[in-house]
Design a protein around this motif. Structure first.
Motif, PDB file in Angstrom:
ATOM      1  N   PHE A  30      80.206  56.577  15.745  1.00  0.00           N
ATOM      2  CA  PHE A  30      79.063  57.033  16.352  1.00  0.00           C
ATOM      3  C   PHE A  30      77.748  56.437  16.520  1.00  0.00           C
ATOM      4  CE2 PHE A  30      82.008  60.756  15.394  1.00  0.00           C
ATOM      5  CZ  PHE A  30      82.023  61.433  16.545  1.00  0.00           C
ATOM      6  N   LYS A  31      77.119  56.490  17.493  1.00  0.00           N
ATOM      7  CA  LYS A  31      75.789  55.748  17.395  1.00  0.00           C
ATOM      8  C   LYS A  31      74.755  56.470  18.334  1.00  0.00           C
ATOM      9  CE  LYS A  31      73.808  51.111  18.181  1.00  0.00           C
ATOM     10  NZ  LYS A  31      73.618  50.737  16.574  1.00  0.00           N
ATOM     11  N   PHE A  32      73.819  57.219  17.383  1.00  0.00           N
ATOM     12  CA  PHE A  32      72.958  58.346  18.080  1.00  0.00           C
ATOM     13  C   PHE A  32      71.921  57.762  18.654  1.00  0.00           C
ATOM     14  CE2 PHE A  32      75.427  60.456  14.553  1.00  0.00           C
ATOM     15  CZ  PHE A  32      76.331  61.125  15.391  1.00  0.00           C
ATOM     16  N   ASP A  33      71.640  56.963  19.663  1.00  0.00           N
ATOM     17  CA  ASP A  33      70.737  56.130  20.022  1.00  0.00           C
ATOM     18  C   ASP A  33      70.186  56.750  21.519  1.00  0.00           C
ATOM     19  OD1 ASP A  33      72.828  55.197  21.366  1.00  0.00           O
ATOM     20  OD2 ASP A  33      72.100  53.070  21.261  1.00  0.00           O
ATOM     21  N   ARG A  34      70.939  57.739  21.851  1.00  0.00           N
ATOM     22  CA  ARG A  34      70.517  58.392  23.337  1.00  0.00           C
ATOM     23  C   ARG A  34      71.189  59.766  23.335  1.00  0.00           C
ATOM     24  NH1 ARG A  34      73.696  53.836  26.773  1.00  0.00           N
ATOM     25  NH2 ARG A  34      72.822  52.515  24.920  1.00  0.00           N
ATOM     26  N   GLU A  35      70.675  60.504  24.248  1.00  0.00           N
ATOM     27  CA  GLU A  35      70.989  61.818  24.450  1.00  0.00           C
ATOM     28  C   GLU A  35      72.491  62.085  24.560  1.00  0.00           C
ATOM     29  OE1 GLU A  35      69.112  65.939  26.216  1.00  0.00           O
ATOM     30  OE2 GLU A  35      68.199  64.048  26.528  1.00  0.00           O
ATOM     31  N   ARG A  36      73.185  61.443  25.364  1.00  0.00           N
ATOM     32  CA  ARG A  36      74.584  61.422  25.693  1.00  0.00           C
ATOM     33  C   ARG A  36      75.232  61.258  24.536  1.00  0.00           C
ATOM     34  NH1 ARG A  36      76.608  57.171  29.499  1.00  0.00           N
ATOM     35  NH2 ARG A  36      76.432  55.942  27.894  1.00  0.00           N
ATOM     36  N   GLU A  37      74.923  60.374  23.559  1.00  0.00           N
ATOM     37  CA  GLU A  37      75.627  60.482  22.318  1.00  0.00           C
ATOM     38  C   GLU A  37      75.392  61.517  21.404  1.00  0.00           C
ATOM     39  OE1 GLU A  37      78.134  57.939  21.847  1.00  0.00           O
ATOM     40  OE2 GLU A  37      77.633  57.636  24.026  1.00  0.00           O
ATOM     41  N   VAL A  38      74.191  61.921  21.128  1.00  0.00           N
ATOM     42  CA  VAL A  38      73.836  63.234  20.472  1.00  0.00           C
ATOM     43  C   VAL A  38      74.739  64.505  21.075  1.00  0.00           C
ATOM     44  CG1 VAL A  38      71.804  64.554  19.742  1.00  0.00           C
ATOM     45  CG2 VAL A  38      71.745  62.023  19.869  1.00  0.00           C
TER      46      VAL A  38
END
Length: 279
Positions: A30-38
């Motif tokens: 997981f890489k939480f660098d954008r809203e889609r990933e969050v």
């Protein structure tokens, strides 16, 4: 211990036979660098069962990371379906049964976090066929009180099986090929703290800047040193003062705030992290 040793030998044998990589590259989960990933995760609290805790999970407003924050409360409504309250968690969504994270080749998970000095819990849930619907595997996830970004390296052997919030006394190894979801949680009650983290082999080191090469992308460079299973240069023991104090549960207050930038798998299954003597 003998079973653990046998499984370690089995993994080495499979690696030598070419069935699994001998030295797998770090893999970003997981890489939480954008809203889609969050949005692949969501928050959950004891309020669902009549508790009064509150939590949110969202993209941080000022940096590329997810923010898990809220308030743990031991209060509960009359008639609540709870033995005790004071629990908040964030967990990845399960899209389909059988869609697993396969961690067989790896020996550790690395969490890039900025916290508040509290010791959180890293959670792994396995398929119900492998571990039961109420079973979650947990390991301590310490953070620094000064909010500095750190990489917390958690050996997979550090995860212990829990059932409905209680540790299962019999020591078992997590089914690494059947992990359904990952998460983090915090409790207002006493739990695993910095001392337990150190005993479990959990360690911290300063994290690279967001967007830097190497460890942040799951490739070579900065992640290579920590994937060897030993302590990298500049690494700090999680039992030291950097974790923000002793004890378990929420150390500072009922409120909490954890920033999570990335989770990756690294290390070699059957290597030093999996040594039977470290159980």
């Amino acid at each position: 211990m003998l079973r653990s040793f046998a499984r370690s030998l089995q993994r080495v044998g499979r690696a030598l036979a070419g069935e699994v990589p001998m030295n797998p590259q770090p893999m970003v989960l997981f890489k939480f660098d954008r809203e889609r990933e969050v949005d692949k995760w969501h928050a959950f609290t004891d309020a669902y069962f009549g508790g009064r805790s509150e939590a949110s999970w969202a993209l941080a407003p000022d940096q590329p990371a997810a923010e898990f924050s809220g308030r743990c409360s031991t209060e509960m409504d009359e008639g609540a379906d709870l033995a005790r309250a004071g629990y908040c968690c964030a967990t990845s969504k399960v899209d389909a049964i059988g869609d697993y994270f396969d961690l067989e080749c790896y020996s550790a998970l690395v969490y890039t976090v900025s916290g508040d000095g509290n010791t959180y819990l890293a959670n792994l849930r396995v398929d119900s066929m492998a571990g039961g619907g109420g079973d979650v595997w947990q390991a301590p996830l310490p953070t620094r009180a000064d909010g500095a970004w750190t990489e917390v390296r958690v050996p997979l052997r550090a995860f212990v099986m829990t059932h409905k919030g209680r540790v299962v006394e019999r020591r078992m190894e997590i089914p690494r090929t059947r992990v359904m979801s990952m998460g983090v949680s915090v409790s207002a009650l006493a739990g695993m703290g910095p001392q337990e983290a150190g005993a479990a082999g959990v360690s911290q080191r300063p994290a690279p800047a967001a967007g830097a090469g190497g460890a942040a992308t799951g490739g070579g460079g900065g992640s290579g040193a920590s994937s060897s299973g030993g302590s990298a240069a500049g690494e700090e023991s999680s039992s030291g003062s950097s974790s923000g104090g002793g004890g378990g549960g929420l150390l500072n207050s009922s409120t909490f705030r954890l920033l999570l930038r990335e989770i990756r798998a690294e290390g070699r299954a059957g290597g030093e992290d999996d040594a039977p003597g470290k159980w």
